[in-house]
Design an enzyme around this catalytic site. Structure first.
Site, PDB file in Angstrom:
ATOM      1  N   TRP A 281       0.836  -1.366  -0.239  1.00  0.00           N
ATOM      2  CA  TRP A 281      -0.115  -0.151   0.226  1.00  0.00           C
ATOM      3  C   TRP A 281       1.155   1.087   0.011  1.00  0.00           C
ATOM      4  CZ3 TRP A 281      -1.545  -4.550   2.738  1.00  0.00           C
ATOM      5  CH2 TRP A 281      -2.863  -4.734   1.231  1.00  0.00           C
ATOM      6  N   CYS A 316      -6.572  -4.929  -1.216  1.00  0.00           N
ATOM      7  CA  CYS A 316      -7.862  -5.428  -0.847  1.00  0.00           C
ATOM      8  C   CYS A 316      -8.982  -5.856  -2.714  1.00  0.00           C
ATOM      9  CB  CYS A 316      -8.897  -4.426  -0.112  1.00  0.00           C
ATOM     10  SG  CYS A 316      -9.804  -3.322  -1.376  1.00  0.00           S
ATOM     11  N   HIS A 375     -13.464  -1.030   1.251  1.00  0.00           N
ATOM     12  CA  HIS A 375     -13.118  -2.186   1.499  1.00  0.00           C
ATOM     13  C   HIS A 375     -13.584  -3.355   0.798  1.00  0.00           C
ATOM     14  CE1 HIS A 375     -10.049  -5.239   2.780  1.00  0.00           C
ATOM     15  NE2 HIS A 375     -11.423  -5.540   3.394  1.00  0.00           N
ATOM     16  N   ASP A 398     -12.596 -12.912   4.659  1.00  0.00           N
ATOM     17  CA  ASP A 398     -11.396 -11.702   4.073  1.00  0.00           C
ATOM     18  C   ASP A 398     -10.196 -11.735   4.506  1.00  0.00           C
ATOM     19  OD1 ASP A 398     -10.346  -8.379   3.425  1.00  0.00           O
ATOM     20  OD2 ASP A 398     -11.636  -7.723   4.779  1.00  0.00           O
ATOM     21  N   ASN A 438     -20.711  -0.956  11.343  1.00  0.00           N
ATOM     22  CA  ASN A 438     -21.763  -0.097  11.691  1.00  0.00           C
ATOM     23  C   ASN A 438     -21.510   0.847  13.018  1.00  0.00           C
ATOM     24  OD1 ASN A 438     -24.018   0.334  12.362  1.00  0.00           O
ATOM     25  ND2 ASN A 438     -24.910  -1.389  13.969  1.00  0.00           N
ATOM     26  N   ASP A 440     -19.037   3.899  15.218  1.00  0.00           N
ATOM     27  CA  ASP A 440     -19.775   5.220  15.303  1.00  0.00           C
ATOM     28  C   ASP A 440     -18.006   6.265  15.381  1.00  0.00           C
ATOM     29  OD1 ASP A 440     -22.416   5.227  16.073  1.00  0.00           O
ATOM     30  OD2 ASP A 440     -21.983   5.479  18.162  1.00  0.00           O
ATOM     31  N   GLU A 487     -30.275   2.985   9.790  1.00  0.00           N
ATOM     32  CA  GLU A 487     -29.543   4.014  10.315  1.00  0.00           C
ATOM     33  C   GLU A 487     -30.415   5.298  11.155  1.00  0.00           C
ATOM     34  OE1 GLU A 487     -26.945   4.920  11.052  1.00  0.00           O
ATOM     35  OE2 GLU A 487     -25.275   3.957   9.540  1.00  0.00           O
ATOM     36  N   GLU A 492     -30.739  -0.179  15.128  1.00  0.00           N
ATOM     37  CA  GLU A 492     -29.716  -0.140  15.006  1.00  0.00           C
ATOM     38  C   GLU A 492     -29.394  -0.070  16.246  1.00  0.00           C
ATOM     39  OE1 GLU A 492     -26.176   1.844  13.797  1.00  0.00           O
ATOM     40  OE2 GLU A 492     -28.129   3.027  14.590  1.00  0.00           O
ATOM     41  N   TYR A 562      -6.404   4.814  -0.668  1.00  0.00           N
ATOM     42  CA  TYR A 562      -7.567   4.744  -0.257  1.00  0.00           C
ATOM     43  C   TYR A 562      -8.322   3.861   0.679  1.00  0.00           C
ATOM     44  CZ  TYR A 562      -7.057  -0.794  -0.881  1.00  0.00           C
ATOM     45  OH  TYR A 562      -7.010  -2.080  -0.831  1.00  0.00           O
TER      46      TYR A 562
END
Length: 729
Positions: A281, A316, A375, A398, A438, A440, A487, A492, A562
């Site tokens: 990267w 990725c 991603h 992943d 998800n 914050d 949201e 949620e 990125y």
């Protein structure tokens, strides 16, 4: 005096680990009781096998019915849990009253029946669902035709096949014959298989489609590129089995899609296990291929198997593309998923912490979390008997090396359903994936006295959009709602609270912190930015109160990978704004091409961060956005074509930069990539040349081309083709 042999395996086991599909240890052709040959015993006096027919041509029912007719292989390839047919020719007519034989399947060097690596298949009157068995379906003269059914949970790999005949003195077995080798794969068409998928269109897309679309770019500027998975190409199946051999994965575990996908997620990257791809990267790709130049998985996997060393380089979407090939080739339904504004949570606290100085500037020393513009990862379809009912189906896997999981760089399989509901206690790596979609975004002021104060929360920035390729087309399918509730909905927030309840750390108290405590609202937009041109950033302030305020604002522009990691700041500007009551005001900041052109990275991402302080209240406002500069495309044109005959292909590549190497890799029309070196492409000019390809498969295909140079990458183009089959005479 004879030497005492050294004890093998330290007394811990009778046999070494059976971890190589390629390694062999042939069973004896004659196994006599007591080990001694009786006087007058002649194996030719008993029933002998003269030939074995596997019906392994592409048009034979074995391959058509098992959906393996697309594999470019002269071996028999079948799927487990489903019968296939073989024919055994004997030296005389078979008499079931006095002749006894069975088919044996062996895998690895140290086969054991209790490990599933040695399988004596009994001849039965009726096949039982999900279990090994062989049934005589036809007897004719000296030939017997069998329906052989592998167990629905058997090992996936390449088996060696033998036929054993019983005599009064022992067993006579056929000798090793590579022509009877049989590949057994996962079977999404079989209800007893752990990867069973009940929708035919989904099976067509997620198992049989060898060309996909991967989405990248930025949330407000989504781009796509086709990717040649090539799971049916010559040598790819062996390369995928080799990947598991390199991982030293025990053969007895290779029938479990949970274990196979977890091993695959570790082995597709080379971070700690000499896997397939080395990630890079840093925008330096010496002695390798830049990630943006790859257009498919075939050359990567074949090079890895032939060289037995990791291939350079991947990011990725390359990891995800290769991993998708691995999964689909073995029969596991899989798809590539892209998450826009994907969080990389370094300390597993389910929040992204952005630390600010007291004057509003970002404190880069304290800010360790990052937000990737996008991603890519994979989803694999399977049951999860290790989890409570309801958490099977799509699982996140992943292979991009981000964080260590149980001692290796890997991730998943993590249940998408568990992630949506915040059940991050379920293995594997659910907390990390939950944070990616998800968490914050928390803005924290780092005060000079060493204390930290939470300023504001952004609960909608992370996981803005999660997409995959639509079924049966090249369009985009929004699957955000499979990962998270809408949201703002109570569900949620409940999912986040559930995740925190299951042990995720949350050191800073954010309870009761409003999303914005100020009467001033700030936002900004970046004008469409074209590579090599000036553009402007427009910052808007809105005063929602009857009070007059003054604002001091700071704009920072950085060249970023990125992944959200900054290479360096190219722009910083401070300005002041006075806001009358109940009014709004805009401020324009121009960005000159000369400010960013000399520092660009390959995906041409610019990141802007605007912070503002309301002088009267000391409230901090903060917004951040990334933009991708518009770069040139490759235009591909095709000349005349005659089915099955050479096909001249033109390439036209307008580009404002010099010294380009054009790599075009159709993969699905030719059997290998083609390289073309262009010494120089001057501004606003066109380069054209001709290549000749000979199609070897009919149907819808793609030509895919990419341009790479030290100064510009991710220049790309493609062309849809339909190859007509040669009419039969």
């Amino acid at each position: 005096m004879s030497e005492t042999p050294e004890p093998a395996f330290g007394g811990r086991r009778a046999l070494p680990p059976n971890t190589s599909n390629a390694a062999e240890n042939d069973p004896p052709t004659v196994e006599l009781q007591g080990g001694l040959t009786p006087r007058g015993f002649n194996p030719q006096d008993y029933l002998n096998v003269t030939d074995v027919h596997l019906f392994k041509e592409r048009w034979d029912s074995n391959k058509v019915d098992h959906h393996t007719d697309k594999y470019d292989s002269n071996k028999l390839i079948v799927r487990r849990g489903q019968p296939f047919y073989i024919q055994i020719d004997f030296s005389r007519p078979y008499d079931p009253r006095r002749d006894l034989f069975r088919v044996e399947y062996v895998i690895g060097r140290y086969p054991q029946e209790n490990k599933g690596t040695y399988v004596p298949v009994p001849v039965v009157s009726e096949l039982q669902s999900g279990k090994w068995g062989a049934k005589v379906v036809q007897r004719e003269d000296r030939s017997v035709r069998l329906a052989v059914q592998p167990a629905a949970d058997c090992i996936v790999g390449k088996f060696r096949m033998y036929v054993a005949v019983w005599t009064p003195y022992g067993v006579i077995r056929t000798s090793r014959n590579p022509g009877t080798d049989t590949y057994i794969l996962f079977n999404p068409w079989c209800e007893d298989d752990a990867v069973y998928l009940d929708d035919d269109k989904e099976r067509e897309e997620y198992v049989l489609n060898d060309i996909g679309v991967i989405f990248y770019g930025e949330f407000n500027d989504i781009k796509s590129r086709s990717w040649s998975y090539g799971q049916f190409e010559d040598g790819i199946l062996d390369a995928c089995l080799y990947v598991m051999d390199r991982a030293k994965m025990d053969l007895s575990g290779r029938g479990n899609p949970i274990k196979v996908s977890r091993v695959g997620s570790a082995m597709v990257n080379a971070k700690d296990d000499e896997g397939v791809l080395i990630g890079s990267w840093d925008n330096v790709y010496a002695y390798g291929i830049p990630p943006s130049a790859w257009t498919g998985s075939v050359d990567i996997l074949l090079e890895y198997k032939s060289s037995q060393t990791p291939v350079r380089y991947g990011q990725c979407w390359v990891f995800a593309g290769v991993f998708n090939t691995f999964l689909r080739c073995l029969g596991i339904p899989a798809r590539v998923v892209t998450n826009y504004f994907s969080a990389h949570d370094n300390n597993a606290n389910l929040q992204l912490d952005i630390f600010l100085e007291e004057d509003g500037n970002v404190n880069s020393k304290l800010t360790k979390d990052s937000v990737w513009n996008y991603h890519c990862w994979n989803e694999a379809w399977m049951t999860r008997p290790d989890l409570p009912v309801g958490f099977g189906g799509w699982q996140v896997v992943d292979s991009t090396p981000q964080e260590n999981s149980d001692g290796m760089y890997r991730c998943g399989p993590a249940s998408v359903q568990a992630i949506k509901h915040g059940h991050v206690c379920f293995q594997f790596d659910a907390p990390f994936v939950f944070a990616e979609v998800n968490s914050d975004l928390i803005y924290i002021t780092a005060k000079k006295d060493g204390t930290h104060e939470v300023q504001t929360l952004d609960t909608t920035h992370i996981g803005k959009l999660i997409v995959t390729k639509e079924i049966g087309g090249d369009g985009m399918k929004d699957i955000t709602d499979t990962y998270k509730f809408q949201e703002g909905q109570e569900e949620e927030r409940l999912a986040l609270e559930t995740a925190l309840m299951y042990g995720a750390k949350k050191p800073l108290n954010t309870e009761g912190v409003p999303k914005s405590r100020s009467n001033i609202h700030m936002n900004f937009e970046v004008e469409t930015a074209v590579l090599g041109r000036d553009f402007k950033v427009v910052v808007t302030f809105k005063n929602n109160s009857p009070t007059r305020y003054s604002v001091t604002a700071y704009l920072s522009g950085s060249i970023t990978f990125y992944t959200g990691v900054s290479k360096g700041e190219f722009k910083n500007e401070t300005f002041s704004v006075t806001l009358e009551p109940l009014s709004f005001k805009t401020e324009e900041v121009w960005v000159r091409a000369g400010e960013y052109m000399g520092q660009l990275l390959e995906q041409a991402f610019l990141h802007f961060f605007v912070t503002a302080r309301v002088n009267e209240t000391n409230d901090i406002l903060a917004k951040q956005k990334s933009v991708a500069l518009t770069i040139p495309k490759v235009i591909i044109k095709v000349g005349f074509s005659i089915s099955g005959s050479p096909r001249p292909l033109g390439r036209i590549s307008p580009n404002p930069r010099k010294t380009l190497v054009l790599l075009w890799a159709p993969g699905t029309v030719t059997r290998s990539c083609l390289l073309h070196l262009v010494r120089e492409i001057r501004p606003s000019s066109t380069v054209q040349w001709e290549e000749v390809c000979r199609p070897w498969v009919s149907g819808p295909r793609k030509l895919i081309a990419s341009v790479t140079s030290d100064s510009l990458r991710h220049v790309y183009g493609e062309l849809d083709l339909r190859i007509q089959g040669r009419p039969s005479v």
